[in-house]
Every structure is written in C-alpha cells, then in structure tokens.
Design a protein around this motif. Structure first.
Motif, PDB file in Angstrom:
ATOM      1  N   UNK A  14     -84.960  -1.913  68.632  1.00  0.00           N
ATOM      2  CA  UNK A  14     -84.453  -1.125  69.761  1.00  0.00           C
ATOM      3  C   UNK A  14     -84.571   0.368  69.520  1.00  0.00           C
ATOM      4  N   UNK A  15     -84.346   0.779  68.274  1.00  0.00           N
ATOM      5  CA  UNK A  15     -84.405   2.208  67.976  1.00  0.00           C
ATOM      6  C   UNK A  15     -85.764   2.774  68.367  1.00  0.00           C
ATOM      7  N   UNK A  16     -86.810   1.951  68.230  1.00  0.00           N
ATOM      8  CA  UNK A  16     -88.150   2.436  68.543  1.00  0.00           C
ATOM      9  C   UNK A  16     -88.536   2.208  69.997  1.00  0.00           C
ATOM     10  N   UNK A  17     -88.212   0.979  70.498  1.00  0.00           N
ATOM     11  CA  UNK A  17     -88.732   0.640  71.818  1.00  0.00           C
ATOM     12  C   UNK A  17     -87.858   1.150  72.951  1.00  0.00           C
ATOM     13  N   UNK A  18     -86.533   1.027  72.822  1.00  0.00           N
ATOM     14  CA  UNK A  18     -85.686   1.457  73.936  1.00  0.00           C
ATOM     15  C   UNK A  18     -84.534   2.309  73.450  1.00  0.00           C
ATOM     16  N   UNK A  19     -84.797   3.601  73.201  1.00  0.00           N
ATOM     17  CA  UNK A  19     -83.745   4.462  72.672  1.00  0.00           C
ATOM     18  C   UNK A  19     -82.568   4.649  73.624  1.00  0.00           C
ATOM     19  N   UNK A  20     -82.724   4.234  74.909  1.00  0.00           N
ATOM     20  CA  UNK A  20     -81.618   4.447  75.840  1.00  0.00           C
ATOM     21  C   UNK A  20     -80.478   3.440  75.607  1.00  0.00           C
ATOM     22  N   UNK A  21     -80.789   2.309  74.973  1.00  0.00           N
ATOM     23  CA  UNK A  21     -79.726   1.353  74.633  1.00  0.00           C
ATOM     24  C   UNK A  21     -79.129   1.770  73.283  1.00  0.00           C
ATOM     25  N   UNK A  22     -77.797   1.963  73.203  1.00  0.00           N
ATOM     26  CA  UNK A  22     -77.236   2.361  71.906  1.00  0.00           C
ATOM     27  C   UNK A  22     -77.432   1.254  70.870  1.00  0.00           C
ATOM     28  N   UNK A  23     -78.261   1.551  69.854  1.00  0.00           N
ATOM     29  CA  UNK A  23     -78.569   0.523  68.857  1.00  0.00           C
ATOM     30  C   UNK A  23     -77.339   0.168  68.032  1.00  0.00           C
ATOM     31  N   UNK A  24     -76.331   1.078  68.016  1.00  0.00           N
ATOM     32  CA  UNK A  24     -75.127   0.814  67.212  1.00  0.00           C
ATOM     33  C   UNK A  24     -74.422  -0.451  67.689  1.00  0.00           C
ATOM     34  N   UNK A  25     -74.630  -0.800  68.983  1.00  0.00           N
ATOM     35  CA  UNK A  25     -74.034  -2.032  69.506  1.00  0.00           C
ATOM     36  C   UNK A  25     -74.426  -3.218  68.645  1.00  0.00           C
ATOM     37  N   UNK A  26     -75.693  -3.251  68.242  1.00  0.00           N
ATOM     38  CA  UNK A  26     -76.166  -4.392  67.462  1.00  0.00           C
ATOM     39  C   UNK A  26     -75.738  -4.289  66.007  1.00  0.00           C
ATOM     40  N   UNK A  27     -75.408  -3.076  65.568  1.00  0.00           N
ATOM     41  CA  UNK A  27     -74.867  -2.917  64.215  1.00  0.00           C
ATOM     42  C   UNK A  27     -73.420  -3.389  64.178  1.00  0.00           C
ATOM     43  N   UNK A  28     -72.713  -3.163  65.291  1.00  0.00           N
ATOM     44  CA  UNK A  28     -71.310  -3.566  65.357  1.00  0.00           C
ATOM     45  C   UNK A  28     -71.179  -5.070  65.561  1.00  0.00           C
ATOM     46  N   UNK A  29     -72.126  -5.640  66.309  1.00  0.00           N
ATOM     47  CA  UNK A  29     -72.040  -7.044  66.724  1.00  0.00           C
ATOM     48  C   UNK A  29     -71.692  -8.014  65.584  1.00  0.00           C
ATOM     49  N   UNK A  30     -72.374  -7.962  64.424  1.00  0.00           N
ATOM     50  CA  UNK A  30     -72.029  -8.931  63.375  1.00  0.00           C
ATOM     51  C   UNK A  30     -70.566  -8.847  62.955  1.00  0.00           C
ATOM     52  N   UNK A  31     -70.073  -7.609  62.761  1.00  0.00           N
ATOM     53  CA  UNK A  31     -68.688  -7.449  62.329  1.00  0.00           C
ATOM     54  C   UNK A  31     -67.741  -7.933  63.412  1.00  0.00           C
TER      55      UNK A  31
END
Lengths: 361, 310
Positions: free
Chosen positions: B264-281
């Motif tokens: 996501x960081x590369x393809x769609x910067x408009x979506x906050x990638x941190x969402x996917x970092x938070x998701x596992x926790x």
C-alpha cells in the motif's frame, strides 16, 4: 526483608552489574575504571553532560512512577510507552488547537490533556484486568504498538507540518514551552515537575487511606477483601494514576524538549521506567535517584565511546544485567550459600553447648 | 476483480515476512504450555541472528550458521529458564531484562566480530528451493513452493510440535506442568526438568526466527534487527489460542498484514498504511477480549513453581 538488607542487596547487584560490564570493557581492550570514571564524571559533573542526564531522567522518572503505582496494587503496567505516546498526542493536539492561551493557563491544561490521554490508554487494560481478569501485561504490550502507529499516522497525516521532510507536527507556540533551568542547555523544568509528583505520591501512599488500600490489594487480596477494600476500584485507580503519569511524560517530551510531536518521539522511555521502578524497589521516593542513575548511564555511554573508544553498547548490557541482578536480589533465596553457613554454625554451637553440659554433668 | 498476480506477489511476501514471527510464536507456545512466559523472544531472535551470522561468517557455511544460531538460542533460553525456574524472578521482569541484555550484548559482540564498518559483513545464506512445476502454479505457487529451506523446516517443526504437545505422552506431561505443576509433580512428572526443556526449545525456536532473518532475508547481521518481531509473536500466541498450528496461522496473518502494508505504501499512498500495522495488534486484542484468555491459556503460566509451598 527489612529495608536495610534490601538496599544493601540492590547496591551489591549494581556493583555486580558494573563489574561484569567492566569485564566486557576489558575485553574491548580498555581500562574499565577509566571508562567508568569518564562516564560518571561526564554525565554528573560536567555542565552539558548533567544537562543531558536531566533531560533523559525527566521522562524516565515519570515512566518509573507509572510502573511503581500500579505495581504496588499488583498490576504490571508494561504500557508506559504507549501511554507516553497517547499523552504526547493529546497534549500536542490541545496545544496546536488552542494556541493563544497565556502560558500559565495553557501549560497546566496541556498537562491535564496529556494526563487524560495516558489515563484513557491505561483505562482499557485496567478495566479488562479488573472486570474480566484479562492479563494486563499482554494487553498493555499490544496497546504500546497500537499507540506508536496512531501517533505515526497522526504526524504523517492530519498533524503533518507544512513542507516537513519527515513526519512531524507544527511547532507549539512559545508561550507553552517549559522554562529552561540551566541557561543555554536543553534542561527544562520536567525533572522538577517529576520530583513534585514523586513527593505527592510518596505521601499519598504512606499517609492516606486510599494509598494504603493500594498496598493492601497488592500484598494480600483476601485480606483487602476482608477489610472491605474494593479490589476492582483500587486496580483501576492505580492504573489511571500510572497512565496519567506516563501521559505527562509524553507532554514533557513535546513541550519541554522537541516543541513538536515527532514520529517515534519516545526512545523506549516507557520500558526504561520498568528498570527505574525495579531499581527503586517500588519505592517512589527512591525513583528520582534511580532515574538519574539510569539516565546518567545512557547519557554518559556516548561520551565514553567518543572519549576512550569503549563501545557504548556495553552500557546496554550493564542495564540488562542491573535488572537481572536486582530482580534476583529482591527474591528471597531459600538456600543460599550464606544461609547454609549460618545453619552449620548454629549446629556447631549447639553441639559444643551440649558437649560442655555433658562435661559439667 | 482482484489482480491474481498481485495477490500471488503479496502471498509470497507474506510467507517471507511471516516465517520469523511464526518461529518465535511457536517458541512462545512451547514455553507457555510448560507454564513459563517467554517475554525474552525478542532478545533470543537477536541471539539467533548473531549466532547465524557469526557461524556463517567464520566458516562460510549456512548450515553451520544455522547450528550456531540454534545453540545461541538454547543458551539464552536456559538463561531465562535459570532466572524463572531456579531464581524464581518474576518471569516478565526476567524476560525484559534478557531483552535488554541481549540487545546490548549482540550489538557489542557484532562490533567485535564484524568490525565497526557500517552495513556489516555479508554472509552466505540459504537460497530458495524451487519445486519443479509446483512453483509455477498461479497465486499459491511462489508462496508455497518457492521458499527457502527454513520455511519448510518451519512447517515440519509446527507439525512436530503439534504432535509432541497434543499426541505424545511426554507432551501431555508438559501440558500438565503448564496447567497444574503441583498435580503433575505428585503424578511423578519431573516438573523442573520439563520446564527447562520447554524454555530451552523455546529459545532455540525463537533463535530460528533470527537465523531466518540473517540467512534467508538480508544475509547480514544488523543491531536491533528483530525490530519488535518477538513482541508481535507474543500477540500471535494469543490469537492462535496457545496451539502450535494456531500460532503459525496467526503469525502468517500478521505477515500478510505487513505485506499488504508494504504494498500500500507504494501503490496507494492515500490509504493510511498504519491501519494494516495496527490490525494485527488490534485483532489479538479483540481475540483476547472476546474469546477470553482464561479458556485456553495454560492455567499456571507465569507462576513460579515452588515445591515447598502449599
């Protein structure tokens, strides 16, 4: 274990940790005494070095208190790091949203906002622990990472300063900056604030019924229940206080040191707080000393490396060893070599006595 | 329509990013099923990574590096075991201390071994094994049949761990130690020996995570390269309900989130990638709250066993 033996044991543990570190310094081809001399002289007796130590000690002290208070009620708050982040975020958002208050009004309000943020972040594990029996260690640990990523999102998105090359927010207004204590250095009033909190908490724990209830729940849940202490409320109270302390550490980092909210702004201070708390044997009045000691170690490590060429990672090893040895020292061993010797001596004395009595008879 | 090539790509990265977490999570499951918290996973990953890098650096053989890494893990596991079992230090404090200690020690030793040059020394590692035909399958081909040997070792170890814990007599003994050490002791199970075994194996498994980082991913040791994977693994244990297979699945899910986040960081910067970092926790937290930890966590995990205590 009385207080004196405890302090003696902690001192022994510290010496042991420093000695093992000394061996590593020796292996690195340097004189350990000279290295430690430089380290402690630089971080405590040099103007700039001591300023650096104080700057690091401020968040460490509050983070340490944030571990001590819940731990006295038997709750392990590993979440200081996350509470620092959320506290910093709340404080920064408040400071940036209402930039025009006079400092005397604004700074306390920023602290309150930060404390509320930290307390909110601590309230979740506290509620889960008190009412659902969920392990607070795991929850606070998980929430640390969530908090770090929330701040990372905030400073890269909504709070991002105009034209910033790196994720950080706009500067807070000048009126909100903490006063500088030592001219021309970074030393802000954070440590003094921490000292104030320490004294308040010390007297609260020692002389008030609600402080006593904390210890009662931590030491013996059944006795506490028998005495009519509400265990759940006590746990939640302890965690909320812990969370707000850590949250204020976040505010100090923002309005005392960096004047902005940065991505990854806390350098593991929440975890350092655990070390501070254990070194202080969970006594708040000792925490400023242990925070200074730990801050001095990490502030002096860099100078030591530059001055003598000893690798600064040695100091990290020493910090780890300090925790191991202090924790080991605080657990009463059942059969140490010393207690065995005592037992033998006692036996010997008894035997001699009986022999003497036989002779006399 | 979902882009199949993209999906296959993400899945391949998932397996690569999930493997270290899975090794560490497997180690955590083994320890906790024996009644011991292993908060030291993070440090043990570093120990394994340094051991692997040093072994491979000295001999040029990835297999010897693997052996050295496992040994470092065993030793660090036994050290934690000594603190938790013999000294009866609070297991969380012991683990945190071990993390601090190993973070410093590995940094120190790596500068002694590889010198101070930035980037460190490149070492020989494992190359990926391509299964003929199977690796050309769409979507799942690259992720399942074109991985390095350690990935297949992970699958083997996961099945072995499941068999040991759930189907073998000794594994039943170990679980009994984790649930009720007093009862296990009375039934003649050597509690302390069992716990030492569990924590040593746990350390070795965590070290394999570090070995994978060095010998299959970056081929160089870097200070602090575990980068929180040991803590993510702790979350995977919870999400996987303390079962070896469950923990591996959870770890791979975490790897998937990480892979998506990178994409996501590369393809769609408009979506906050941190969402996917938070998701596992967040998922682990929800699992802990909704499913409840009491139902499946070993009952005596974290409580030091004292024979003389009633």
């Amino acid at each position: 274990m009385n207080r004196f033996t405890m302090q003696r044991r902690i001192a022994t543990a510290l010496l042991l940790a420093l000695s093992v570190g000394g061996v590593l310094i020796l292996l690195d081809g340097h004189n350990p005494f000279e290295a430690y001399k430089v380290l402690f002289l630089e971080s405590f007796l040099n103007y700039w070095g001591f300023s650096n130590t104080l700057v690091k000690a401020s968040p460490m002290l509050l983070a340490g208190l944030a571990v001590i208070i819940p731990m006295r009620a038997g709750v392990f708050n590993i979440g200081g790091e996350g509470q620092i982040y959320i506290g910093g975020l709340f404080g920064a958002v408040f400071a940036l949203a209402i930039p025009d208050l006079p400092g005397l009004l604004g700074v306390p309000l920023i602290f309150i906002a930060a404390a509320a943020g930290g307390a909110f972040w601590a309230a979740i594990p506290a509620y889960l622990k008190a009412y659902r029996g969920t392990n607070e260690v795991i929850v606070t640990l998980l929430m640390n990472f969530i908090a770090i990523h929330i701040v990372s999102y905030a400073v890269a998105g909504p709070l991002l300063a105009e034209g910033a090359p790196y994720p950080y927010s706009e500067e807070v207004s000048d009126a909100y900056r903490l006063p500088i204590l030592m001219p021309q250095s970074d030393t802000h009033a954070g440590f003094v604030f921490g000292l104030g909190m320490t004294i308040i908490l010390y007297f609260w724990l020692r002389f008030t019924p609600s402080g006593f209830q904390l210890d009662l729940v931590g030491r013996n849940v059944r006795a506490a229940a028998y005495a009519g202490v509400d265990q759940k409320k006590t746990i939640i109270r302890a965690m909320l206080i812990g969370g707000s302390l850590a949250g204020m550490a976040g505010a100090i980092e923002v309005i005392g040191l960096k004047y902005r909210l940065f991505h990854l702004f806390s350098d593991g201070y929440g975890y350092d707080g655990i070390v501070v708390a254990f070194l202080a044997a969970l006594n708040p009045i000792v925490a400023p000393l242990t925070a200074l000691f730990l801050a001095g170690l990490s502030a002096g490590a860099g100078t030591m490396q530059r001055a003598i060429g000893v690798d600064s990672s040695v100091i990290e090893v020493v910090e780890g060893l300090v925790v191991v040895f202090v924790a080991a020292a605080l657990v009463t061993p059942r059969t140490t070599s010393k207690s065995i010797l005592k037992l033998l001596a006692k036996n010997l004395r008894l035997r001699r006595q009986t022999q003497r009595q036989k002779k006399e008879a | 329509m979902i882009d199949l090539v993209l999906l296959g790509d993400v899945l391949a990265v998932t397996a690569r990013l999930g493997t270290p977490i899975a090794f560490a999570a497997l180690g955590g499951v083994i320890a906790e099923r024996g009644g011991l918290y292993n908060i030291g996973l993070e440090g043990q990953i570093l120990a394994g990574a340094l051991g692997a890098a040093a072994g491979s650096f000295a001999t040029g053989s990835a297999v010897i590096g693997l052996g050295c890494g496992i040994n470092c893990g065993l030793i660090s596991g036994l050290l934690l075991g000594y603190m938790s079992i013999r000294l009866r230090i609070n297991q969380l404090v012991g683990g945190i201390a071990l993390n601090l200690l190993l973070a410093g020690l590995t940094a120190f030793l790596s500068r002694q071994i590889f010198g101070a040059q930035a980037g460190g020394a490149r070492v020989n590692g494992f190359s990926q094994i391509d299964f003929p035909f199977l690796s050309d399958l769409p979507v799942v081909g690259p992720s399942l049949f074109s991985q390095d040997p350690l990935f297949y070792l992970l699958i083997g170890l996961a099945i072995a761990a499941w068999f040991w814990l759930m189907k073998s007599h000794k594994g039943l003994d170990q679980r009994a130690v984790g649930e009720n050490p007093k009862a296990a002791d009375l039934a003649g199970v050597p509690v302390f020996r069992m716990q030492y075994l569990a924590i040593a194996v746990s350390g070795a498994l965590a070290a394999l995570a570090g070995v994978h980082l060095v010998l299959s991913q970056v081929y160089v040791f870097a200070e602090g390269m575990s980068a929180g994977k040991g803590f993510i693994a702790l979350a995977a244990i919870i999400l996987g309900r303390w079962s070896p297979i469950g923990a591996i699945c959870a770890a791979l899910f975490f790897g998937f989130c990480d892979a998506v986040q990178f994409k996501l960081q590369f393809t769609s910067p408009e979506i906050p990638y941190q969402l996917f970092l938070i998701l596992p926790y967040f998922a682990s937290l929800i699992a802990l709250v909704v499913l409840g930890a009491k139902a499946s966590a070993p009952a005596s995990v974290g409580l030091p066993y004292d024979r003389e205590h009633r």
